[in-house]
Design an enzyme around this catalytic site. Sequence first.
Site, PDB file in Angstrom:
ATOM      1  N   VAL A 121     -30.646 -18.859  -6.812  1.00  0.00           N
ATOM      2  CA  VAL A 121     -29.476 -19.702  -7.031  1.00  0.00           C
ATOM      3  C   VAL A 121     -29.167 -20.448  -5.745  1.00  0.00           C
ATOM      4  O   VAL A 121     -29.173 -19.868  -4.667  1.00  0.00           O
ATOM      5  CB  VAL A 121     -28.263 -18.833  -7.426  1.00  0.00           C
ATOM      6  N   LYS A 122     -28.939 -21.731  -5.868  1.00  0.00           N
ATOM      7  CA  LYS A 122     -28.617 -22.530  -4.694  1.00  0.00           C
ATOM      8  C   LYS A 122     -27.144 -22.325  -4.385  1.00  0.00           C
ATOM      9  O   LYS A 122     -26.290 -22.848  -5.098  1.00  0.00           O
ATOM     10  CB  LYS A 122     -28.909 -24.000  -4.985  1.00  0.00           C
ATOM     11  N   GLU A 123     -26.872 -21.525  -3.400  1.00  0.00           N
ATOM     12  CA  GLU A 123     -25.466 -21.277  -3.062  1.00  0.00           C
ATOM     13  C   GLU A 123     -24.901 -22.539  -2.416  1.00  0.00           C
ATOM     14  O   GLU A 123     -25.625 -23.345  -1.851  1.00  0.00           O
ATOM     15  CB  GLU A 123     -25.343 -20.092  -2.102  1.00  0.00           C
TER      16      GLU A 123
END
Length: 802
Positions: A121-123
């Site tokens: 997940v691209k934080e």
Amino acid sequence: MSADPALSKPQDPATVNALVARLESGIGKKPKEHGFSCKKSTFTIEDTVHNVDSWKFQEQDFKKHTLPTYARGLFTWRDKVSGNYRIAIRGYDKFFNINEVKCTKWEWIADNTKAPYEVTVKENGCIIFISGLPDGTLLVCSKHSTGAREETEASHAIVGERWVDKQLAQIGKTRRDLAETLYNANVTAVAELCDDSFEEHILAYEGDQAGLYLHGINYNLGDFATYSMPEVHKFAEEWAFRKIDYVVKDDVQQLRKFLEEAAETGSWDGKDVEGFVIRCKARTDASDPNWEDWFFKYKFEEPYLLYRQWRECTKALIAGKEPRYRNHKEITREYLKFASAYFIQNKGAADQYKMNHGIIKLRNAYLAHSGLKGADIVRMDLEEKGTGQDSNLKLVLVPVATIGCGKTTVAHALTKLFGWSHIQNDNLTARKGKPQAFAAACTKALVVCPAVIADRNNHQKRERKQLIDDMSPGVNQAHFVALNYVHHSSTDKDLQDKIREITRKRVLSRGDNHQTIHAATKNNSEIIGIMEGFLNRFQSVDIDEFPDRSFDNVIDLDPLKESRENLETVVKALHHAYPKLVPEIPSAAALDDAIKASFDEYKPAIKHTIKGSATPAPKRAQTQPQQQTSKKVDVDYFSVSLPPSIIVSAVEKAIATAPEEKRAYYYELKSAHRVQQKFHVTLLHNANKSQNKEMWERYIKLYSDAKAVGEPMGTGTIKLESVVWDGRVMAITASLVGDKWECANNIPHVTVGTSVGVKPKESNDMLEGKWRNGDIGVEQIDLSAEGIEVTGKVEGVKNGKF
Ligand code: GTP
Ligand code: MG
């Protein structure tokens, strides 16, 4: 609890020294001459004798193949005893979004990468690098800086440091413990600082969601090498970092399916996310035996982009500037209304917002108020894209090219195939104010047509910005699509030369069949000089940066290819992106015919000369500017002409929300096609000049002076006040903003439409005679609270012509 020594890969001093030497060579250089340019900043670190140098490249250079390393975020230090350089911090290799570059196209990914695909997940925060120096000092950096910075109260690195301390306290460890572990393993820990109490980004991280999310551990080496996700998780657990979620996909088909499904909602596992970073192994091509760590990203468009648009618009609102936005216009307008009221009710909220606090709170308050969820917005966006034609979507096709690439040939063919509008810059005769006139002509064309080809070279960012900025306010739901005649290529160094050769050949054999470039009557060196000017000024499309970030789509075309092939590329891409507008791809025969017709018809309607670097004084005989000053000025009236889309949408909105009984007359006008196509506010009519002599003379003078130099008279701004109608005519009353212009009518107004047989000038009688007296049978809807201000050109008009 130390990093696994089996994972360790030491630094080779000779390699690192050579790398630093190359970096040094690029300081302050021009990328064009040196291949790249970089910036060095030196930082002193508390409690240690070691200085560290941060290296920063220009973003656009990451797309070239000339950089000494592709690390985004790199710090080095020098060992004073041995004199060797060492890498202290190493960020990831710069990675690109899906489809952004050649090697992030699905075809390339399928051919040159291998599983496992770790989808993380691209934080959404800011990146923090952590590593150790040999004396046990812990180094915490943001991408290009470390320590406290004067301009911000707490720099990212300092806040990151606080979080590290908090984690270490939890597990009873010291900074030195972590520093030594990282130093001995020769790695940099890479984490995302997500902390809304410090700085809000687009997605929420409050309370126990906040902290440092460890997403990678990189070896401190020039070439990119990084831990796998299970190893990263293990380290995160040992050192009390937050972990990032990931899934593993075993082949490209599964990976693609997963990403595209997630993109449909903009969320994963019930949470709004910005997108994913995919980690795998790649090789440069099929013959390369080395598989290396390689990342790409898959960013969602909505609702993330909408949220970002709201944040920027809210900041503009607070700063008293006009919010500019191009997508989701309706919902953004509603949101901004809500935001204005919110700031009035919540004292201090605006100041907080300016400092990036309360962004998500306000957004959630609006979403709760409107009953919408992020997923609803994604769906609306897909519908908006999918329904193209029905939802008033307007396409602006913007060639980015140089002379002779075939812009006009392809444009002609598109108009043949789809009946779209084609505005040729070369056909506009006014010399000065030309860019504005060009944008205005394109805007006007969209009133009756779903697409327009803005045919000029648009080879500089400045031109693209001007076109997009000038057209956006006047066109609801405009989609800008670049027809990008690619001029630079990392694989073909001679591309420019080949383009030069082919376009010269075409242009020189075109003869005089062009508005400005008359190859038969000008000498060749003159023409070539003009063409060279364009080639030298050409700026490639860069979708990472404004203005090109504003393009909704970029279609890559090859100037070396036949226009027939480029036409097919354009048509297919448009069919894919706008299936309602281009429901099917025309047959090969239809494409052939369109190009043939385009070649046959090639004869411009207007000829004039332009100045090139090698151009002698233009020959008078060839110059036919239409704006010759005539002694006798013949004008019926002076007016401010207004963008039709703004007027129509203001009326439609007012009518749509009015009680049932107030809607009938407008709908009657509309169904009888009696709503005007063009709108203006008359400032002064010839019929009233004797009562307004001074004003008339002033306007005539301005008009003649402007005409003599080929410029418009100027622009005027009006505010829309009320929609007013009786059973014969509908108008909008207006007030002039500023004191630049005067209006001879007591009630300045815009005629919206009239019943059959009723002249537009009756609107003045209706307003003066009936509305002002409060006569029965005159209806109105107040618009003043909407604050709609419209700017348009001030013109002298003769029989409906300028
Ligand atoms: P400017 O308006 O001068 O900037 O050029 P442009 O980009 O509009 O190019 P245009 O379409 O005018 O093409 C330049 C010349 O090349 C014209 O004479 C065209 O007929 C010719 N041309 C365009 N496409 C092709 C092609 O595919 N093959 C060949 N042989 N000639 C072409
Ligand atoms: Mg042309």
